[in-house]
Design an enzyme around this catalytic site. Structure first.
Site, PDB file in Angstrom:
ATOM      1  N   HIS A 195      -4.464   1.440   7.550  1.00 12.07           N
ATOM      2  CA  HIS A 195      -3.176   1.894   7.621  1.00 12.07           C
ATOM      3  C   HIS A 195      -3.046   3.183   6.528  1.00 12.07           C
ATOM      4  O   HIS A 195      -2.639   4.321   6.868  1.00 12.07           O
ATOM      5  CB  HIS A 195      -2.006   0.628   7.332  1.00 12.07           C
ATOM      6  N   GLU A 196      -3.343   2.996   5.336  1.00  7.74           N
ATOM      7  CA  GLU A 196      -3.264   4.011   4.258  1.00  7.74           C
ATOM      8  C   GLU A 196      -4.141   4.985   4.446  1.00  7.74           C
ATOM      9  O   GLU A 196      -3.647   6.146   4.093  1.00  7.74           O
ATOM     10  CB  GLU A 196      -3.359   3.141   2.818  1.00  7.74           C
ATOM     11  N   CYS A 214       5.880   0.208   7.346  1.00  9.23           N
ATOM     12  CA  CYS A 214       5.497   1.158   6.486  1.00  9.23           C
ATOM     13  C   CYS A 214       6.772   1.862   5.800  1.00  9.23           C
ATOM     14  O   CYS A 214       7.846   1.648   6.168  1.00  9.23           O
ATOM     15  CB  CYS A 214       5.035   2.346   7.529  1.00  9.23           C
ATOM     16  N   LEU A 215       6.458   2.053   4.492  1.00  7.57           N
ATOM     17  CA  LEU A 215       7.670   2.387   3.456  1.00  7.57           C
ATOM     18  C   LEU A 215       8.268   3.684   3.868  1.00  7.57           C
ATOM     19  O   LEU A 215       9.527   3.928   3.642  1.00  7.57           O
ATOM     20  CB  LEU A 215       7.165   2.461   2.018  1.00  7.57           C
ATOM     21  N   GLY A 236       0.738  -1.280   0.109  1.00  5.25           N
ATOM     22  CA  GLY A 236      -0.020  -0.007  -0.136  1.00  5.25           C
ATOM     23  C   GLY A 236       0.774   1.166   0.035  1.00  5.25           C
ATOM     24  O   GLY A 236       2.178   1.146   0.488  1.00  5.25           O
ATOM     25  N   GLN A 287       2.799  10.160   0.949  1.00  6.60           N
ATOM     26  CA  GLN A 287       4.249   9.506   1.206  1.00  6.60           C
ATOM     27  C   GLN A 287       5.104   9.840   0.032  1.00  6.60           C
ATOM     28  O   GLN A 287       6.274   9.505   0.044  1.00  6.60           O
ATOM     29  CB  GLN A 287       3.958   7.757   1.103  1.00  6.60           C
ATOM     30  N   HIS A 306      -2.657   7.574   6.658  1.00  3.96           N
ATOM     31  CA  HIS A 306      -1.806   8.315   6.131  1.00  3.96           C
ATOM     32  C   HIS A 306      -2.336   9.624   5.616  1.00  3.96           C
ATOM     33  O   HIS A 306      -1.593  10.714   5.502  1.00  3.96           O
ATOM     34  CB  HIS A 306      -0.922   7.765   4.975  1.00  3.96           C
TER      35      HIS A 306
HETATM   36 NI    NI Z   1       2.712   3.229   5.951  1.00  3.87          NI
END
Ligand code: NI
Length: 170
Positions: free
Chosen positions: A136-137, A94-95, A46, A51, A140
């Protein structure tokens, strides 16, 4: 399509509230394509637009496992309509917070409403892995990171580690 750099903690743009998307035009279609390419390359399941520094309410998700057919989802202006009472604990990463994984509790199922790239409104009932990824996404888009659900001690440890790395890099 173009791969875009992923912002890393403690970049302040990760804490901003993203703006609703008014119109699905070529710019948004390009953004979605770039986000998918960036997510698959990472690799991740995701990615939310903030991000990559785009403060717009759009996320991309693909929870297909390795060896399965890709199932890309693009969600524009998504919102969660309902949560299950049942909560599950899963390990999240998380990226934007690379190489760390922590257990987080979240509702195991959600119903999410979003607009797809064709402008169609969709209500999706998501379970387990997809439900967790959606939550989660979408967080953000409101500047919320999964580490915010950890104990203060753990969260502070993560923040310090990345603040130190940012100082060293900068
Ligand atoms: Ni994330």
């Amino acid at each position: 399509m173009a791969k875009r750099p992923i912002l890393i903690l403690p970049d302040e743009r990760l804490r901003a509230i993203a703006e609703p998307i008014e119109k699905i035009d070529d710019g948004i279609r390009q953004l979605a394509a770039d986000m998918l390419e960036t997510m698959y390359d990472a690799p991740g399941i995701g990615l939310a637009a903030p991000q990559i520094g785009e403060l717009k309410r759009i996320v991309v998700i693909d929870v297909a496992k390795e060896g399965e057919e890709p199932e890309p989802l693009v969600m524009i202006n998504p919102e969660i309509l309902s949560y299950s009472d049942e909560v599950i604990t899963t390990e999240e990463g998380c990226l934007s917070i690379p190489e760390l994984y922590y257990d987080v509790d979240r509702p195991s199922e959600v119903t999410v409403r979003y607009t797809d790239l064709d402008g169609k409104d969709i209500d999706l009932h998501a379970k387990e892995r997809l439900a967790i990824c959606v939550q989660h996404e979408l967080d953000h888009l409101d500047g919320v990171l999964y580490i915010d659900y950890l104990s203060r001690l753990k969260r502070d440890r993560v923040l310090k580690k990345f603040q130190k790395q940012a100082r060293r890099a900068g």
